[in-house]
Design a protein around this motif. Structure first.
Motif, PDB file in Angstrom:
ATOM      1  N   CYS A 219       0.777  -0.411   0.384  1.00  0.00           N
ATOM      2  CA  CYS A 219       0.109  -0.101   0.028  1.00  0.00           C
ATOM      3  C   CYS A 219       0.900   1.259   0.096  1.00  0.00           C
ATOM      4  O   CYS A 219      -0.117   2.859  -0.026  1.00  0.00           O
ATOM      5  CB  CYS A 219      -0.748   0.189   1.298  1.00  0.00           C
ATOM      6  SG  CYS A 219      -0.098  -0.175   2.821  1.00  0.00           S
ATOM      7  N   GLY A 220       1.953   0.940   0.220  1.00  0.00           N
ATOM      8  CA  GLY A 220       2.831   2.233  -0.141  1.00  0.00           C
ATOM      9  C   GLY A 220       3.274   3.446   1.248  1.00  0.00           C
ATOM     10  O   GLY A 220       3.752   4.477   0.226  1.00  0.00           O
ATOM     11  N   ALA A 221       3.082   2.497   2.368  1.00  0.00           N
ATOM     12  CA  ALA A 221       3.372   3.267   3.431  1.00  0.00           C
ATOM     13  C   ALA A 221       4.979   3.195   3.815  1.00  0.00           C
ATOM     14  O   ALA A 221       4.986   4.124   4.665  1.00  0.00           O
ATOM     15  CB  ALA A 221       2.890   1.894   4.533  1.00  0.00           C
ATOM     16  N   GLY A 222       5.170   2.882   3.236  1.00  0.00           N
ATOM     17  CA  GLY A 222       7.332   2.683   3.679  1.00  0.00           C
ATOM     18  C   GLY A 222       7.055   2.990   4.367  1.00  0.00           C
ATOM     19  O   GLY A 222       9.174   2.816   4.754  1.00  0.00           O
ATOM     20  N   GLN A 223       6.993   2.365   5.565  1.00  0.00           N
ATOM     21  CA  GLN A 223       7.580   1.899   7.263  1.00  0.00           C
ATOM     22  C   GLN A 223       8.992   1.068   6.581  1.00  0.00           C
ATOM     23  O   GLN A 223      10.216   1.238   7.447  1.00  0.00           O
ATOM     24  CB  GLN A 223       6.598   1.156   7.508  1.00  0.00           C
ATOM     25  CG  GLN A 223       5.806   1.835   8.549  1.00  0.00           C
ATOM     26  CD  GLN A 223       5.946   3.422   9.226  1.00  0.00           C
ATOM     27  OE1 GLN A 223       6.913   3.019  10.047  1.00  0.00           O
ATOM     28  NE2 GLN A 223       5.608   4.574   8.704  1.00  0.00           N
ATOM     29  N   CYS A 224       8.369   0.298   6.143  1.00  0.00           N
ATOM     30  CA  CYS A 224      10.450  -0.482   5.279  1.00  0.00           C
ATOM     31  C   CYS A 224      11.417  -0.155   4.933  1.00  0.00           C
ATOM     32  O   CYS A 224      12.582  -0.401   5.410  1.00  0.00           O
ATOM     33  CB  CYS A 224       9.438  -1.779   4.613  1.00  0.00           C
ATOM     34  SG  CYS A 224       9.013  -1.318   2.974  1.00  0.00           S
ATOM     35  N   VAL A 225      11.379   1.204   4.301  1.00  0.00           N
ATOM     36  CA  VAL A 225      12.290   2.045   3.589  1.00  0.00           C
ATOM     37  C   VAL A 225      13.096   2.739   4.819  1.00  0.00           C
ATOM     38  O   VAL A 225      13.989   2.913   4.797  1.00  0.00           O
ATOM     39  CB  VAL A 225      11.594   2.447   2.665  1.00  0.00           C
ATOM     40  CG1 VAL A 225      13.015   3.753   2.280  1.00  0.00           C
ATOM     41  CG2 VAL A 225      10.956   1.794   1.336  1.00  0.00           C
ATOM     42  N   LEU A 226      12.005   3.497   5.875  1.00  0.00           N
ATOM     43  CA  LEU A 226      12.514   4.142   7.074  1.00  0.00           C
ATOM     44  C   LEU A 226      13.178   2.827   8.411  1.00  0.00           C
ATOM     45  O   LEU A 226      14.190   3.275   8.262  1.00  0.00           O
ATOM     46  CB  LEU A 226      11.142   4.365   8.167  1.00  0.00           C
ATOM     47  CG  LEU A 226      10.775   5.416   6.498  1.00  0.00           C
ATOM     48  CD1 LEU A 226       9.222   6.447   7.911  1.00  0.00           C
ATOM     49  CD2 LEU A 226      11.472   6.667   6.846  1.00  0.00           C
ATOM     50  N   ILE A 227      12.822   1.843   8.124  1.00  0.00           N
ATOM     51  CA  ILE A 227      13.627   0.563   9.371  1.00  0.00           C
ATOM     52  C   ILE A 227      14.431   0.447   8.745  1.00  0.00           C
ATOM     53  O   ILE A 227      15.108  -0.169   9.296  1.00  0.00           O
ATOM     54  CB  ILE A 227      12.475   0.018   9.605  1.00  0.00           C
ATOM     55  CG1 ILE A 227      11.506   0.214  10.565  1.00  0.00           C
ATOM     56  CG2 ILE A 227      13.381  -1.884  10.742  1.00  0.00           C
ATOM     57  CD1 ILE A 227       9.717  -0.441  10.696  1.00  0.00           C
ATOM     58  N   ALA A 228      14.186  -0.387   6.626  1.00  0.00           N
ATOM     59  CA  ALA A 228      15.269  -1.020   6.841  1.00  0.00           C
ATOM     60  C   ALA A 228      16.340  -0.364   5.131  1.00  0.00           C
ATOM     61  O   ALA A 228      15.629  -0.952   3.852  1.00  0.00           O
ATOM     62  CB  ALA A 228      15.559  -2.453   6.382  1.00  0.00           C
TER      63      ALA A 228
ATOM     64  N   GLU B 152       7.402   7.142  -7.699  1.00  0.00           N
ATOM     65  CA  GLU B 152       6.079   7.082  -9.544  1.00  0.00           C
ATOM     66  C   GLU B 152       4.677   6.608  -8.466  1.00  0.00           C
ATOM     67  O   GLU B 152       3.675   7.128  -8.475  1.00  0.00           O
ATOM     68  CB  GLU B 152       5.140   5.835 -10.909  1.00  0.00           C
ATOM     69  CG  GLU B 152       5.847   5.109 -10.529  1.00  0.00           C
ATOM     70  CD  GLU B 152       6.854   4.431 -10.547  1.00  0.00           C
ATOM     71  OE1 GLU B 152       7.428   2.890 -11.392  1.00  0.00           O
ATOM     72  OE2 GLU B 152       8.039   5.271 -10.387  1.00  0.00           O
ATOM     73  N   ASP B 153       4.513   5.657  -7.303  1.00  0.00           N
ATOM     74  CA  ASP B 153       3.322   4.692  -6.871  1.00  0.00           C
ATOM     75  C   ASP B 153       3.493   4.822  -5.448  1.00  0.00           C
ATOM     76  O   ASP B 153       2.598   4.110  -4.567  1.00  0.00           O
ATOM     77  CB  ASP B 153       2.603   3.958  -7.363  1.00  0.00           C
ATOM     78  CG  ASP B 153       3.795   3.093  -7.758  1.00  0.00           C
ATOM     79  OD1 ASP B 153       5.012   2.743  -7.540  1.00  0.00           O
ATOM     80  OD2 ASP B 153       2.775   1.783  -8.606  1.00  0.00           O
ATOM     81  N   GLY B 154       4.811   4.680  -4.935  1.00  0.00           N
ATOM     82  CA  GLY B 154       5.379   4.660  -3.807  1.00  0.00           C
ATOM     83  C   GLY B 154       5.876   2.635  -3.061  1.00  0.00           C
ATOM     84  O   GLY B 154       5.552   2.368  -2.398  1.00  0.00           O
ATOM     85  N   ILE B 155       4.835   1.760  -4.715  1.00  0.00           N
ATOM     86  CA  ILE B 155       4.979   0.815  -4.123  1.00  0.00           C
ATOM     87  C   ILE B 155       6.568   0.304  -3.629  1.00  0.00           C
ATOM     88  O   ILE B 155       7.541   0.477  -4.267  1.00  0.00           O
ATOM     89  CB  ILE B 155       4.982  -0.398  -5.052  1.00  0.00           C
ATOM     90  CG1 ILE B 155       3.464  -0.145  -5.562  1.00  0.00           C
ATOM     91  CG2 ILE B 155       5.019  -1.300  -5.229  1.00  0.00           C
ATOM     92  CD1 ILE B 155       2.108  -0.199  -4.477  1.00  0.00           C
TER      93      ILE B 155
ATOM     94  N   VAL C 297       5.848  -4.567  11.106  1.00  0.00           N
ATOM     95  CA  VAL C 297       4.859  -3.939  10.951  1.00  0.00           C
ATOM     96  C   VAL C 297       4.411  -3.219   8.976  1.00  0.00           C
ATOM     97  O   VAL C 297       3.584  -2.297   9.814  1.00  0.00           O
ATOM     98  CB  VAL C 297       5.993  -2.244  11.278  1.00  0.00           C
ATOM     99  CG1 VAL C 297       7.232  -2.102  12.258  1.00  0.00           C
ATOM    100  CG2 VAL C 297       6.479  -1.263  10.280  1.00  0.00           C
ATOM    101  N   CYS C 298       4.894  -3.795   9.170  1.00  0.00           N
ATOM    102  CA  CYS C 298       4.168  -3.600   6.989  1.00  0.00           C
ATOM    103  C   CYS C 298       2.900  -3.600   7.626  1.00  0.00           C
ATOM    104  O   CYS C 298       1.830  -4.474   7.715  1.00  0.00           O
ATOM    105  CB  CYS C 298       4.652  -4.179   6.307  1.00  0.00           C
ATOM    106  SG  CYS C 298       3.788  -4.364   4.612  1.00  0.00           S
ATOM    107  N   PRO C 299       1.874  -3.026   7.182  1.00  0.00           N
ATOM    108  CA  PRO C 299       0.255  -2.855   7.231  1.00  0.00           C
ATOM    109  C   PRO C 299      -0.443  -3.612   6.156  1.00  0.00           C
ATOM    110  O   PRO C 299      -1.972  -3.870   6.393  1.00  0.00           O
ATOM    111  CB  PRO C 299      -0.039  -0.860   6.971  1.00  0.00           C
ATOM    112  CG  PRO C 299       1.178  -0.717   6.222  1.00  0.00           C
ATOM    113  CD  PRO C 299       1.934  -1.772   7.302  1.00  0.00           C
TER     114      PRO C 299
END
Length: 66
Positions: free
Chosen positions: A11-20, A29-32, A54-56
């Motif tokens: 859903c492109g929440a981006g928590q994974c990118v912030l954590i790792a 283009e879409d945050g995927i 934490v991935c929603p």
């Protein structure tokens, strides 16, 4: 550890990118989610486990190597 991601679920929440950020990125283009390293070094495993937990959308799946 082997990581797979389901882009259809993301859903492109981006928590994974912030954590790792060494392991995950997002398409502009879409945050995927974009998987940068499907088999990260041991030092990244704790962050990857946290990112998956934490991935929603539950779009990150982990399998442990034996």
């Amino acid at each position: 550890m082997k990581i797979t991601v389901d882009e259809e679920k993301c859903c492109g929440a981006g928590q994974c990118v912030l954590i790792a950020p060494e392991v995950f990125d997002q398409r502009e283009e879409d945050g995927i989610v974009v998987l940068l390293d499907a088999e990260p070094a041991d030092g990244h495993h704790p962050a990857v486990r946290e990112a998956a937990s934490v991935c929603p959308a539950a779009a990150i799946q982990l399998s442990e190597s034996t």
